[in-house]
Design a protein around this motif. Structure first.
Motif, PDB file in Angstrom:
ATOM      1  N   GLU A  36       6.615   2.791  -2.453  1.00  0.00           N
ATOM      2  CA  GLU A  36       7.136   3.749  -4.308  1.00  0.00           C
ATOM      3  C   GLU A  36       8.541   3.552  -4.553  1.00  0.00           C
ATOM      4  O   GLU A  36       9.459   3.498  -4.188  1.00  0.00           O
ATOM      5  N   VAL A  37       8.250   4.186  -5.835  1.00  0.00           N
ATOM      6  CA  VAL A  37       9.585   3.723  -6.593  1.00  0.00           C
ATOM      7  C   VAL A  37      10.050   5.289  -7.049  1.00  0.00           C
ATOM      8  O   VAL A  37       8.754   5.622  -8.216  1.00  0.00           O
ATOM      9  N   SER A  38      11.211   5.561  -7.108  1.00  0.00           N
ATOM     10  CA  SER A  38      11.333   6.754  -7.855  1.00  0.00           C
ATOM     11  C   SER A  38      12.021   6.827  -9.538  1.00  0.00           C
ATOM     12  O   SER A  38      13.467   6.110  -8.716  1.00  0.00           O
ATOM     13  N   VAL A  39      11.589   6.972 -10.136  1.00  0.00           N
ATOM     14  CA  VAL A  39      12.803   7.370 -12.110  1.00  0.00           C
ATOM     15  C   VAL A  39      13.088   8.699 -11.809  1.00  0.00           C
ATOM     16  O   VAL A  39      12.173   9.517 -11.551  1.00  0.00           O
ATOM     17  N   THR A  40      14.339   9.123 -11.942  1.00  0.00           N
ATOM     18  CA  THR A  40      15.026  10.045 -11.760  1.00  0.00           C
ATOM     19  C   THR A  40      15.722  10.651 -13.369  1.00  0.00           C
ATOM     20  O   THR A  40      15.334  11.866 -13.167  1.00  0.00           O
ATOM     21  N   SER A  41      15.258   9.356 -13.792  1.00  0.00           N
ATOM     22  CA  SER A  41      15.252  10.352 -15.351  1.00  0.00           C
ATOM     23  C   SER A  41      14.714   9.496 -16.967  1.00  0.00           C
ATOM     24  O   SER A  41      14.579   8.423 -16.373  1.00  0.00           O
ATOM     25  N   GLU A  83       1.104  -1.195   0.172  1.00  0.00           N
ATOM     26  CA  GLU A  83       0.326  -0.016  -0.028  1.00  0.00           C
ATOM     27  C   GLU A  83       0.954   1.790   0.232  1.00  0.00           C
ATOM     28  O   GLU A  83       0.562   2.241  -0.803  1.00  0.00           O
ATOM     29  N   LYS A  84       1.723   1.262   0.650  1.00  0.00           N
ATOM     30  CA  LYS A  84       2.736   2.432   0.783  1.00  0.00           C
ATOM     31  C   LYS A  84       3.660   2.428  -0.056  1.00  0.00           C
ATOM     32  O   LYS A  84       4.879   3.846  -0.172  1.00  0.00           O
ATOM     33  N   TYR A 131       5.822   6.444  -8.556  1.00  0.00           N
ATOM     34  CA  TYR A 131       5.683   5.217  -8.968  1.00  0.00           C
ATOM     35  C   TYR A 131       4.923   4.407  -7.781  1.00  0.00           C
ATOM     36  O   TYR A 131       6.035   4.405  -7.205  1.00  0.00           O
ATOM     37  N   LYS A 132       3.966   4.164  -7.586  1.00  0.00           N
ATOM     38  CA  LYS A 132       3.655   3.249  -6.891  1.00  0.00           C
ATOM     39  C   LYS A 132       3.585   1.825  -7.054  1.00  0.00           C
ATOM     40  O   LYS A 132       4.004   1.218  -8.817  1.00  0.00           O
ATOM     41  N   VAL A 133       4.211   1.633  -6.254  1.00  0.00           N
ATOM     42  CA  VAL A 133       5.057  -0.636  -6.134  1.00  0.00           C
ATOM     43  C   VAL A 133       4.165  -1.039  -6.160  1.00  0.00           C
ATOM     44  O   VAL A 133       2.739  -0.904  -4.822  1.00  0.00           O
ATOM     45  N   THR A 134       3.416  -2.634  -6.669  1.00  0.00           N
ATOM     46  CA  THR A 134       2.549  -3.121  -6.943  1.00  0.00           C
ATOM     47  C   THR A 134       2.836  -4.873  -6.535  1.00  0.00           C
ATOM     48  O   THR A 134       3.977  -4.709  -6.791  1.00  0.00           O
TER      49      THR A 134
END
Length: 65
Positions: free
Chosen positions: A50-55, A47-48, A62-65
């Motif tokens: 997230e992953v950051s795509v920096t470039s 539920e919590k 984005y939320k991790v599912t």
């Protein structure tokens, strides 16, 4: 990586045993406790997380599912 509540419960039980606890003793209901704990952890992470795509063209969070 897929999260698996049953594998997590087994790992908790294994590590508790390795550290001198008796999590699966008949009176402790340990297996049920670890299964509930593992399921709660998996749900919380799903539920919590997230992953950051920096470039690149997909940059963003984005939320991790």
């Amino acid at each position: 990586m897929a999260l698996d509540k049953d594998e997590l419960a087994e790992k908790i039980d294994e590590l508790m045993t390795a550290n001198g606890f008796k999590p699966s003793a008949e009176k402790t209901r340990g297996s049920e406790l670890w299964a509930c704990l593992a399921e709660a952890l998996v749900i919380h992470i799903q539920e919590k997380a997230e992953v950051s795509v920096t470039s690149g063209s997909s940059a963003g969070t984005y939320k991790v599912t």
